[in-house]
Each structure stands twice: as structure tokens, then as C-alpha cells.
Design a protein around this motif. Sequence first.
Motif, PDB file in Angstrom:
ATOM      1  N   ARG A 117       8.728  -4.123   1.055  1.00  0.00           N
ATOM      2  CA  ARG A 117       8.121  -4.850  -0.062  1.00  0.00           C
ATOM      3  C   ARG A 117       8.173  -6.347   0.240  1.00  0.00           C
ATOM      4  O   ARG A 117       9.234  -6.879   0.575  1.00  0.00           O
ATOM      5  N   ASP A 120       8.505 -11.994  -3.162  1.00  0.00           N
ATOM      6  CA  ASP A 120       7.756 -13.041  -3.858  1.00  0.00           C
ATOM      7  C   ASP A 120       8.627 -13.759  -4.876  1.00  0.00           C
ATOM      8  O   ASP A 120       8.135 -14.358  -5.831  1.00  0.00           O
ATOM      9  N   THR A 142       3.880  -4.996  -3.772  1.00  0.00           N
ATOM     10  CA  THR A 142       4.545  -4.381  -4.922  1.00  0.00           C
ATOM     11  C   THR A 142       4.875  -2.941  -4.589  1.00  0.00           C
ATOM     12  O   THR A 142       4.287  -2.341  -3.684  1.00  0.00           O
ATOM     13  N   ARG A 144       4.386  -0.651  -6.833  1.00  0.00           N
ATOM     14  CA  ARG A 144       3.566   0.140  -7.749  1.00  0.00           C
ATOM     15  C   ARG A 144       2.738   1.157  -6.981  1.00  0.00           C
ATOM     16  O   ARG A 144       2.087   0.863  -5.990  1.00  0.00           O
ATOM     17  N   ARG A 196      14.786  -6.330  -8.678  1.00  0.00           N
ATOM     18  CA  ARG A 196      14.356  -4.968  -8.982  1.00  0.00           C
ATOM     19  C   ARG A 196      15.491  -3.946  -8.959  1.00  0.00           C
ATOM     20  O   ARG A 196      16.414  -4.051  -8.163  1.00  0.00           O
ATOM     21  N   ASP A 243       6.899   2.501 -10.004  1.00  0.00           N
ATOM     22  CA  ASP A 243       6.615   1.111 -10.343  1.00  0.00           C
ATOM     23  C   ASP A 243       7.956   0.383 -10.366  1.00  0.00           C
ATOM     24  O   ASP A 243       9.019   1.007 -10.216  1.00  0.00           O
ATOM     25  N   GLU A 244       7.913  -0.913 -10.609  1.00  0.00           N
ATOM     26  CA  GLU A 244       9.125  -1.712 -10.523  1.00  0.00           C
ATOM     27  C   GLU A 244       9.758  -1.924 -11.886  1.00  0.00           C
ATOM     28  O   GLU A 244       9.071  -2.276 -12.856  1.00  0.00           O
ATOM     29  N   ARG A 246      12.588  -4.321 -13.635  1.00  0.00           N
ATOM     30  CA  ARG A 246      13.180  -5.604 -13.301  1.00  0.00           C
ATOM     31  C   ARG A 246      14.496  -5.827 -14.053  1.00  0.00           C
ATOM     32  O   ARG A 246      14.729  -5.268 -15.123  1.00  0.00           O
ATOM     33  N   THR A 283       8.422   3.776 -14.537  1.00  0.00           N
ATOM     34  CA  THR A 283       8.878   3.190 -13.279  1.00  0.00           C
ATOM     35  C   THR A 283       9.467   4.207 -12.314  1.00  0.00           C
ATOM     36  O   THR A 283       9.531   3.942 -11.112  1.00  0.00           O
TER      37      THR A 283
END
Length: 319
Positions: A117, A120, A142, A144, A196, A243-244, A246, A283
Motif C-alpha cells: 500500500r 500517503d 488504497t 479498498r 490503519r 476497505d480501510e 482508520r 472494512t
Amino acid sequence: MRTTTVLLRPRFEGSNICTWIGFKHVMYVVEEAVLDHFRQHGLVPRELYEEHGLCLEVIDSSVRILHALHMDDQVEVRIEPKTKAGAKEITVAVTLTVEREGKPVKALTGKVLLMLRQDDSQITGGAGAVAPHFLQEHSAPTLRRAGHAVLPLDQSVSRERAAVAPDVLKALGADSSNSFVWKWHVPYFYCHYNDRMQHNGYLRLMEEVVDLFLAERGISIRSLLEDNKWIPVVPTARVEIVDEARMEETIYTVYTVEEIFKDTTYRSRMDCYVERNGALVKTATGSIVHGYAVIENRKDWSLVQFDQRTIDALSGKPA
């Protein structure tokens, strides 16, 4: 990549009942072996992140446990590359072998998918690191993946940290199903790369939601230990990130008993959602199969059939 092997021992922490190792720590051994596989090929996770801005992420793992691991076992783990041409995900097959009565026996088979990944994080200056082409082929901005669900919510309902609001239960379908919902937050110590939830964090969620579900149904781990000398055993488990999630987001873990097989095992599903921008974003998802074993002595156990109390609890029938 070539096939690699490594010798590992399960963590002392995972020996909760006598000297047997729980499924979560068995899967920890798998994770450690996969990381060692990358290191043996010169792809050190620390260097991938610090030098190329790439975060090594486990995104899917599934295992079939064939023999129980014990405290102090030395396990040989074989990692075999299985990545398909053109795939973003890096796929490996996993085999655990352990010695029993002087002979090697296969203790586990499984599969793990990983991804690089792209970092960012604004904390570290964001994206911009240049990676070699062969690493870029397996990197993405990502985690995702296709098919993740987004469920709208009624924002007029007040939110309290411990309480699961009625509209959330309705959106999740848990108001009319044999499901248990646990509301929590994503703690920093389940996360990595500043941001994450990592894969092994979901393994912790799966273990804890099972524990909470069983206690809520009146068949807690301790009660069955004291009443029946029973312990839960896990032949198969899987956790997949879609998906992420957080750090510090509100997360709902939904645990649903899907099927009971011949009164000896039951299959459950875990789904995880974070509350984000007025909706529930899925997620992660997973599945786990449980049975029960009776403790015969400090070293031995054997599988048992469920009694009516256990069947009723798993089926959602009132005590």
C-alpha cells in the motif's frame, strides 16, 4: 520468489487453556513466517516503508488447522509463492509441520494474500517515494477492494460510545437475525503505518467478539470450562480486509451464527463496519468454524457433541 522455510515457536501468550495454542496465535505464526519469506528475498518491511514509501499489508488469510499446536512446539513453516501474472495481490501458500511422536505431521495448510500500500500519510510527508518497477506492480494507493458495502444511517439518532443505536442494528440487519453486534473504537495499538487497522487486529476482534457473544448467550468460556470441562476448538478460520478502518474510528463488529453441523461444529461469520460520513462502510469480513472438546487431562482432549443448552444458545433460543 522461491519457496522458503523457517522454524518458529508459537507465543507463550497464546496458551490460554492447558498448553494448547489458540487459533489467533496459530495465525500469528503464519504471519511471522510470511514476513520472514519477504525478508529472505531482500524485501524487508522496514526498508520498503522507509526507502520506498510502501506499506506491506496482509489483506486476506485463510487457514485449515489439522493438528493442535502446543506451548514450546517448534514448527517448520513452508511458504510457497502462488501469485498470478498481472495480479496486484501477492499470494502465498502456507504449510505448517510439527513433530508428533518422533514423526513430522502436517499441522496447518493455508493461503495468504498481501499488497504493498502506497504511504500517503501527511505525518510523514505524504506520497512521492519512488519504488522499483517490480514493486510498483504490486502496489496500490488504497486497500479498498471491489464489493465493499456502504450502508446509509439516520443521523438524527444520538450516538453513545457503548450503545448500538437502533438504526445501526437495522442497517446491519441485526435487529431480525441471529447476530451479535459489538460497538468499539479502533485503538492505535491495533493499527500500523500511523493510520490503519492491520490484519492481525481483525484476528483480535474475531477472538473477542466470539468471547462476548458466548457470554451474552449464557455459555461463556469459563462457564463451559467449569460445568463441562469443554473448550472451544477451531478447525478453519479466515479474515479478509475489503476497505480501510482508520485509527479511532467507531467500528461495529457483527457476529452471526450461520449453520450448525450435526451438533458437532458451527460456522459463524464476522463482518466489520466503520461509521464514516453518515454511513457504515464495510472494512472486513471473515468466517470461523468452532467445535468443542472435553479436557481429559493436562495433555489430551477429545471432540464432543453439543448438548441442548449449547444448541439453543447458538440458535438464539431463549434460555
